[in-house]
Design a protein around this motif. Structure first.
Motif, PDB file in Angstrom:
ATOM      1  N   PRO A  81     -66.124 -10.081 105.465  1.00 29.26           N
ATOM      2  CA  PRO A  81     -67.291  -9.741 105.133  1.00 29.26           C
ATOM      3  C   PRO A  81     -68.218 -10.482 105.247  1.00 29.26           C
ATOM      4  N   THR A  82     -69.681  -9.936 105.521  1.00 29.22           N
ATOM      5  CA  THR A  82     -70.747 -10.666 105.918  1.00 29.22           C
ATOM      6  C   THR A  82     -71.081 -11.705 104.911  1.00 29.22           C
ATOM      7  N   HIS A  83     -70.578 -11.718 103.836  1.00 27.88           N
ATOM      8  CA  HIS A  83     -71.009 -12.708 102.559  1.00 27.88           C
ATOM      9  C   HIS A  83     -69.754 -13.418 102.260  1.00 27.88           C
ATOM     10  N   ASN A  84     -69.558 -14.540 102.360  1.00 26.38           N
ATOM     11  CA  ASN A  84     -68.570 -15.303 101.858  1.00 26.38           C
ATOM     12  C   ASN A  84     -68.759 -16.621 100.924  1.00 26.38           C
ATOM     13  N   MET A 109     -70.471  -8.586  92.489  1.00 27.87           N
ATOM     14  CA  MET A 109     -70.431  -7.895  91.094  1.00 27.87           C
ATOM     15  C   MET A 109     -72.001  -8.599  90.324  1.00 27.87           C
ATOM     16  N   ARG A 110     -71.983  -9.709  90.228  1.00 29.34           N
ATOM     17  CA  ARG A 110     -73.321 -10.110  89.586  1.00 29.34           C
ATOM     18  C   ARG A 110     -74.654  -9.615  90.251  1.00 29.34           C
ATOM     19  N   THR A 111     -74.638  -9.640  91.441  1.00 30.22           N
ATOM     20  CA  THR A 111     -75.939  -8.945  92.032  1.00 30.22           C
ATOM     21  C   THR A 111     -76.244  -7.630  91.590  1.00 30.22           C
ATOM     22  N   ALA A 112     -75.280  -6.701  91.651  1.00 34.22           N
ATOM     23  CA  ALA A 112     -75.413  -5.435  90.906  1.00 34.22           C
ATOM     24  C   ALA A 112     -75.494  -5.271  89.499  1.00 34.22           C
ATOM     25  N   GLY A 134     -78.484   1.746 102.894  1.00 38.07           N
ATOM     26  CA  GLY A 134     -77.313   0.716 102.738  1.00 38.07           C
ATOM     27  C   GLY A 134     -76.203   1.379 102.474  1.00 38.07           C
ATOM     28  N   SER A 135     -74.971   1.003 103.338  1.00 36.42           N
ATOM     29  CA  SER A 135     -73.537   1.507 102.639  1.00 36.42           C
ATOM     30  C   SER A 135     -72.415   0.560 102.687  1.00 36.42           C
ATOM     31  N   GLY A 136     -72.830  -0.774 102.457  1.00 43.21           N
ATOM     32  CA  GLY A 136     -71.956  -1.857 102.412  1.00 43.21           C
ATOM     33  C   GLY A 136     -71.386  -2.183 101.070  1.00 43.21           C
ATOM     34  N   VAL A 137     -70.972  -3.721 101.086  1.00 39.14           N
ATOM     35  CA  VAL A 137     -70.455  -4.121  99.655  1.00 39.14           C
ATOM     36  C   VAL A 137     -71.385  -3.979  98.481  1.00 39.14           C
ATOM     37  N   GLN A 138     -72.657  -4.331  98.587  1.00 37.90           N
ATOM     38  CA  GLN A 138     -73.514  -4.193  97.443  1.00 37.90           C
ATOM     39  C   GLN A 138     -74.060  -2.734  97.325  1.00 37.90           C
ATOM     40  N   ALA A 139     -73.768  -1.828  98.156  1.00 36.21           N
ATOM     41  CA  ALA A 139     -74.295  -0.488  97.783  1.00 36.21           C
ATOM     42  C   ALA A 139     -73.315   0.034  96.976  1.00 36.21           C
ATOM     43  N   TRP A 158     -78.006   6.702 102.586  1.00 27.76           N
ATOM     44  CA  TRP A 158     -78.341   6.738 103.866  1.00 27.76           C
ATOM     45  C   TRP A 158     -77.849   5.204 104.359  1.00 27.76           C
ATOM     46  N   SER A 159     -77.452   5.128 105.649  1.00 33.34           N
ATOM     47  CA  SER A 159     -76.983   3.868 106.119  1.00 33.34           C
ATOM     48  C   SER A 159     -77.552   4.153 107.787  1.00 33.34           C
ATOM     49  N   ARG A 160     -77.501   3.077 108.542  1.00 33.05           N
ATOM     50  CA  ARG A 160     -78.184   3.114 109.972  1.00 33.05           C
ATOM     51  C   ARG A 160     -76.770   3.686 110.475  1.00 33.05           C
ATOM     52  N   THR A 161     -75.630   3.482 109.943  1.00 32.93           N
ATOM     53  CA  THR A 161     -74.463   4.014 110.680  1.00 32.93           C
ATOM     54  C   THR A 161     -73.890   5.321 109.854  1.00 32.93           C
ATOM     55  N   VAL A 193     -80.273  -1.935 100.131  1.00 36.90           N
ATOM     56  CA  VAL A 193     -79.051  -2.959 100.042  1.00 36.90           C
ATOM     57  C   VAL A 193     -78.682  -2.938 101.622  1.00 36.90           C
ATOM     58  N   THR A 194     -79.628  -3.146 102.618  1.00 38.75           N
ATOM     59  CA  THR A 194     -79.477  -3.235 103.895  1.00 38.75           C
ATOM     60  C   THR A 194     -79.812  -4.661 104.385  1.00 38.75           C
ATOM     61  N   SER A 195     -79.145  -5.009 105.404  1.00 41.32           N
ATOM     62  CA  SER A 195     -79.251  -6.550 106.227  1.00 41.32           C
ATOM     63  C   SER A 195     -80.356  -6.456 107.010  1.00 41.32           C
ATOM     64  N   SER A 196     -81.283  -5.221 107.080  1.00 44.93           N
ATOM     65  CA  SER A 196     -82.317  -5.115 108.012  1.00 44.93           C
ATOM     66  C   SER A 196     -83.341  -6.246 107.944  1.00 44.93           C
ATOM     67  N   ALA A 214     -84.809  -3.828  95.275  1.00 49.85           N
ATOM     68  CA  ALA A 214     -85.123  -4.309  96.730  1.00 49.85           C
ATOM     69  C   ALA A 214     -84.209  -5.478  96.702  1.00 49.85           C
ATOM     70  N   VAL A 215     -82.847  -5.343  97.377  1.00 54.84           N
ATOM     71  CA  VAL A 215     -81.998  -6.360  97.247  1.00 54.84           C
ATOM     72  C   VAL A 215     -81.819  -7.274  98.318  1.00 54.84           C
ATOM     73  N   GLY A 216     -81.879  -6.615  99.615  1.00 59.14           N
ATOM     74  CA  GLY A 216     -81.722  -7.345 100.892  1.00 59.14           C
ATOM     75  C   GLY A 216     -82.819  -8.433 101.396  1.00 59.14           C
ATOM     76  N   LYS A 280     -87.884  -7.392  93.196  1.00 53.42           N
ATOM     77  CA  LYS A 280     -87.219  -8.065  94.368  1.00 53.42           C
ATOM     78  C   LYS A 280     -86.310  -9.113  93.826  1.00 53.42           C
ATOM     79  N   SER A 281     -85.173  -8.730  94.352  1.00 54.78           N
ATOM     80  CA  SER A 281     -83.761  -9.547  93.832  1.00 54.78           C
ATOM     81  C   SER A 281     -83.488 -10.512  95.010  1.00 54.78           C
ATOM     82  N   LEU A 282     -83.496 -11.927  94.792  1.00 51.39           N
ATOM     83  CA  LEU A 282     -82.845 -12.765  95.822  1.00 51.39           C
ATOM     84  C   LEU A 282     -81.559 -13.164  95.480  1.00 51.39           C
ATOM     85  N   GLY A 283     -81.307 -13.575  94.209  1.00 56.78           N
ATOM     86  CA  GLY A 283     -79.997 -14.094  93.689  1.00 56.78           C
ATOM     87  C   GLY A 283     -80.302 -15.677  93.328  1.00 56.78           C
ATOM     88  N   LEU A 284     -79.831 -15.876  92.279  1.00 55.92           N
ATOM     89  CA  LEU A 284     -80.079 -16.994  91.359  1.00 55.92           C
ATOM     90  C   LEU A 284     -78.772 -17.566  91.099  1.00 55.92           C
TER      91      LEU A 284
END
Ligand SMILES: NC(=O)C1=CN([C@@H]2O[C@H](COP(=O)(O)OP(=O)(O)OC[C@H]3O[C@@H](n4cnc5c(N)ncnc54)[C@H](O)[C@@H]3O)[C@@H](O)[C@H]2O)C=CC1
Ligand SMILES: O=C(O)C1=NCCCC1
Length: 303
Positions: A81-84, A109-112, A134-139, A158-161, A193-196, A214-216, A280-284
């Motif tokens: 995963p990109t986040h650990n 889970m808590r972010t969602a 975005g189509s990753g873990v947070q999506a 939609w996702s870039r891939t 929820v992209t890493s752009s 807006a989570v990313g 705008k979510s950053l995470g607390l």
């Protein structure tokens, strides 16, 4: 030192959005009521990987909850995963570390759950059209969390891939789109929820009155949202201090923050209705600390 290890599987076995969403609502409320001890997180850049280590401590006297999350974000990871993350839970009477808990599932889970709380308070559409960029873990977790609160008229991803968008759409029973513009057309709720590090959502694509989570883009020089959209929307954040230090979406657009979402929950601020709205979510850290306390309590019931 006798520290109990709590694995990702153990967290997954007990943690549900049904329990987490009201808990996050309460955490956001207490944070904005200034009942929580929490600095803006410390970020250690790892420039070779365009990543970072985040250090996220918090303490709630009312909940007797003291913990710190260490979280890494390495956006180019492929096989892991990109986040650990790990969360150290401390005894609040002695300061002795009692648990070392997986933080990746809790972060997912808590972010969602936080976005679900914000959507509940800031979006008034009964059966919205949902778009996810975005189509990753947070999506995936965002679809799951919001689905516990509302039905959707339709869901587009939609996702870039495109293969990843197709795969997640098939898994969730949604529609994949070939462009972000197509995905967000006529959407009532949009989740980014992209890493752009550059905007993926443009003002001219967004239906007036839409609501955006807006989570990313959690660094001051990264942004996901068109500055014109940031400056035309009513802007809510999880934390003013965090947004003004960490959010390129806010900083680069010089956008004006209307309120913390916790101020809406506590009644300190009224919701502005009928206008394009963005959270705008950053995470607390308090989100992680309260989540870890819940997991510990749930696990103790299974012993
Ligand atoms: N606000 C909060 O509390 C939290 C925010 N996040 C952020 O949410 C975002 C998504 O996180 P995860 O789903 O866990 O990551 P992930 O790595 O699982 O998924 C990232 C998604 O973004 C896409 N992406 C990556 N680079 C892109 C680019 N340049 N342009 C367009 N799309 C791109 C990928 O294709 C993938 O679909 C990240 O920015 C992450 O930092 C993550 C955890 C907590
Ligand atoms: O709150 C968190 O945890 C994170 N927020 C931004 C991206 C890294 C993890």
């Amino acid at each position: 030192m006798n520290v109990k290890l709590v694995s990702a599987a153990e967290v997954k076995n007990v943690l549900t959005f049904k329990d987490l969403i009201p808990l996050m609502e309460n955490a956001l409320k207490k944070f904005s009521e200034k009942k929580i001890e929490q600095p803006v997180r410390t970020v250690i850049p790892v420039r070779e990987s365009n990543g970072f280590l985040g250090i996220m401590p918090a303490y709630s006297s009312q909940d007797q909850a003291l913990a710190a999350k260490l979280v890494t974000f390495f956006p180019h990871n492929t096989d892991v995963p990109t986040h650990n993350a790990v969360i150290v839970v401390f005894n609040t009477s002695t300061g002795v570390p009692e648990m070392l808990m997986d933080g990746e599932v809790i972060t997912t889970m808590r972010t969602a759950a936080v976005s679900a709380v914000a959507t509940k308070h800031l979006c008034s559409v009964e059966e919205p059209r949902l778009a996810i960029l975005g189509s990753g873990v947070q999506a995936r977790s965002h679809y799951q969390a919001l689905s516990t609160l509302m039905k959707f008229k339709d869901v587009r991803i939609w996702s870039r891939t495109s293969a990843n968008a197709e795969s997640l759409s098939k898994e969730l029973g949604c529609t994949s789109c070939n462009s972000a513009e197509e995905a967000v057309k006529d959407a009532d709720v949009i989740i980014t929820v992209t890493s752009s590090s550059k905007p993926v959502l443009m003002k001219e694509w967004v239906k007036p009155g839409a609501y955006i989570n807006a989570v990313g883009a959690c660094r001051p020089d990264w942004h996901e949202i068109d500055p014109a959209l940031m400056n035309s929307a009513v802007l809510y954040v999880d934390s003013r201090n965090a947004a003004l230090k960490e959010s390129g979406d806010v900083i680069l657009a010089k956008a004006e923050i209307y309120a913390e979402v916790g101020e809406v929950i506590s009644g300190q601020k009224e919701v502005v209705k009928g206008k394009t709205t963005l959270f705008k979510s950053l995470g607390l850290a308090i989100e992680d600390v309260m989540s870890a306390k819940l997991v510990a309590e749930l696990l103790s019931k299974t012993e």
